[in-house]
Design an enzyme around this catalytic site. Sequence first.
Site, mmCIF file in Angstrom:
data_model
loop_
_atom_site.group_PDB
_atom_site.id
_atom_site.type_symbol
_atom_site.label_atom_id
_atom_site.label_comp_id
_atom_site.label_asym_id
_atom_site.label_seq_id
_atom_site.Cartn_x
_atom_site.Cartn_y
_atom_site.Cartn_z
ATOM 1 N N ILE A 1 -7.147 -0.900 -5.248
ATOM 2 C CA ILE A 1 -7.353 -1.200 -3.831
ATOM 3 C C ILE A 1 -6.580 -0.268 -2.910
ATOM 4 C CG2 ILE A 1 -7.923 -3.627 -4.173
ATOM 5 C CD1 ILE A 1 -5.053 -4.344 -3.538
ATOM 6 N N GLY A 2 -5.814 0.666 -3.460
ATOM 7 C CA GLY A 2 -5.071 1.590 -2.613
ATOM 8 C C GLY A 2 -4.273 2.570 -3.446
ATOM 9 N N GLY B 1 -1.087 6.035 -3.004
ATOM 10 C CA GLY B 1 -0.232 6.859 -2.159
ATOM 11 C C GLY B 1 0.368 7.994 -2.957
ATOM 12 N N GLY B 2 1.401 8.627 -2.384
ATOM 13 C CA GLY B 2 2.007 9.783 -3.034
ATOM 14 C C GLY B 2 2.734 9.449 -4.310
ATOM 15 N N MET B 3 3.196 8.189 -4.455
ATOM 16 C CA MET B 3 4.019 7.867 -5.619
ATOM 17 C C MET B 3 3.438 6.768 -6.497
ATOM 18 S SD MET B 3 7.013 5.386 -4.214
ATOM 19 C CE MET B 3 7.219 4.861 -5.890
ATOM 20 N N ALA B 4 2.476 5.990 -5.986
ATOM 21 C CA ALA B 4 2.004 4.844 -6.753
ATOM 22 C C ALA B 4 0.566 4.509 -6.383
ATOM 23 C CB ALA B 4 2.898 3.631 -6.509
ATOM 24 N N VAL C 1 -2.142 1.085 -6.205
ATOM 25 C CA VAL C 1 -2.089 -0.369 -6.048
ATOM 26 C C VAL C 1 -3.399 -0.965 -6.565
ATOM 27 C CG1 VAL C 1 -1.755 -2.285 -4.457
ATOM 28 C CG2 VAL C 1 -0.596 -0.114 -4.049
ATOM 29 N N LYS D 1 1.655 -2.739 -7.857
ATOM 30 C CA LYS D 1 1.929 -1.330 -7.552
ATOM 31 C C LYS D 1 2.422 -0.664 -8.837
ATOM 32 C CE LYS D 1 3.307 0.179 -3.658
ATOM 33 N NZ LYS D 1 4.004 0.477 -2.401
ATOM 34 N N ASP E 1 11.071 3.267 6.414
ATOM 35 C CA ASP E 1 9.717 3.828 6.488
ATOM 36 C C ASP E 1 8.773 2.839 7.172
ATOM 37 O OD1 ASP E 1 7.794 5.780 6.146
ATOM 38 O OD2 ASP E 1 7.209 5.095 4.152
#
Length: 661
Positions: free
Chosen positions: A17-18, A20-23, A25, A40, A134
């Site tokens: 469902i998503g 990013g740069g590190m993980a 989801v 995650k 963040d």
Amino acid sequence: MLAGHLLSERYKIKRMIGGGGMANVYLAYDEILSREVAIKVLRPEYANDPEFIERFDREAQAATSLSHPNIVNIYDVGEEEDILYIVMEYVKGRTLKEYIQQQGSVDVVEAVEIMKQLTNAIGQAHVSGLIHRDIKPQNILMDDYGNVKITDFGIAIALSATVLTQTNSILGSVHYLSPEQARGGMATKKSDIYALGIVFFELLTGQMPFFGQSPVSIALKHLHEEVPSVRRTKENIPQSIENIVRKATTKDPVHRYENVFTMEEALTLSLDPANKDEPLYTPPVDEGEETKTIPVFNGEDLPQNEEETFVHKEDKDTKKFSAAASDASSNKGDQKKKPFFKRKGFYFFLLLFVIIIGLAVYFYIASTPKDVAIPDVAGEEYEEAKDTLEELELEVEKDESPSEDIEEDHIINTEPKAGKTIKEGDTITLSVSNGKEKVDFEDYIGKEFDKTKQLLEDDDYKEVISYPKNSEQPEGEIIEQIQPLEGEEIVPSETKVIFEISAGPETVSLNRLEGLTLEEAEKYIDDHDLTLSSKEVYSDSVDEGEIVKQEPEANEEVTAGTEVEVEVSKGSEKETQSQTVTFDVPFEPEDDEEEQTVKVYVEDKNNTIDKVFEEETIKEDQDFELKLAIDPDETAKYKVERDGETVEEEEVEYKEEDGDE
């Protein structure tokens, strides 16, 4: 990971469902607790980096300590082979960034309500010792009811080792970067306040304050440019709202809100009609930072070394004048030498006498203490007052005491009092304020919140607030004191007290069970840690096997372990049946008896077996006939005694008619 993968024999992956740069989801289903969760998973390229794994684990564990309605709950942290993962609460909805992109600018009232939730959550994190680092709309989830939840607590710090290569990640965060972070400094709680101010700006205007062709150009704007006025971007925004954005995003952290709770309080008061037209907030200019004229020096006049002396150059005329003056002085001295030596004996003794008298007067004056009038130093800072008095050759002693009116480290009064006259070298005592009187904060865990709040308010505490949390403790009982801690020295009138109180056991809103089968109801009851009891009843309106009635009723809030009673339909009720039975009682007298007594006992719908139904005296064999009333699925029976001896006993069953099962 592929859909259907069972992680740690518990979490069944549904879909991604998503990312990013590190993980990445994933949406998953918790097979044990029967609920959807978000997982995650650390990207494979970081799985063998020991430093990154250590930071990821440390920060994930720290995030699990947070519990707040507006913070995404962390349920579990685990590892399977080379997979590191965090199990989180699954929030059905969208990110705040997506909401802003769909809505554009958000209504002022709604924006304030969203910000109050965010500040309350970040305040809880700060109290727990965590800085988010963040904050941005991409890390804020929003459900369909307008409730927001902050996620990614502590993960930003884990990115610090690789942030230079994660261009996409920094592009997403640089728009909310505080000046001190852009300068390369350490992120603090006030960095989170700056980011909250930028998020507020974006909510009100639908856009970010700074744009640029690169992350560096945007970071430079955070360093050097003021955040644009939200009132110029959108009409009908009160000055009180703009002031919150301006104060939260000042370049100097010192001039931002003291803490997030202060910002939350400003948000609460911002829409009060009395506050909407407050004056424009302008950060104070620190002394020494105002614009000054800098003198211009000729390069030839400046010393070439820090240790050189700055020397003025003489011209030729000046040198000539100096030489002439020197010669004249020498000639004049020569003219005086002759008369002096003629009378040298007289002048020598005269000079010696003057020197002796002068020295005597000097030592007398020097050894006699002077009178000193004590100046009024009340209200001055201690060091400043001390310097003033020591310049008057007075000895200074310090005596600290609390004061409700005088600022800490400032003078309350002097002893002797101002205006009195004392001698040099005498001692003067300065009574110095150590602030308002402090008390040790007590331990209130286990006490009732309402009574405790009243007591603290009576003692003039600044504010007493609470956060509810489900627990096994009685509702309203204090289960944790967030601030201040037990034994901490505080000033009541300046202290905001925060408690975590029990909201009682977690409740379940009971579903409607009527119309379900007993098996379906049992599964629901088991899934929600409830218990079930059932009984069968006849019903003309509900099919056999389905639930007719429940207690408690649907939508009632119940706690774990509550017993739910249900009535299950047996179908339509059958009519009472009347059956006739006949039997013969023989006459069998003993000796020369001429008659015998017969007693008949009946148990059916209308009679019980312990009472005589019919009694008769016989002199010969005799037939009897009984009518029995029998309910559906029930039986009847009768018993016959002759002179106390049972001669017949039978049980009669309900006769099913054609079509009955």
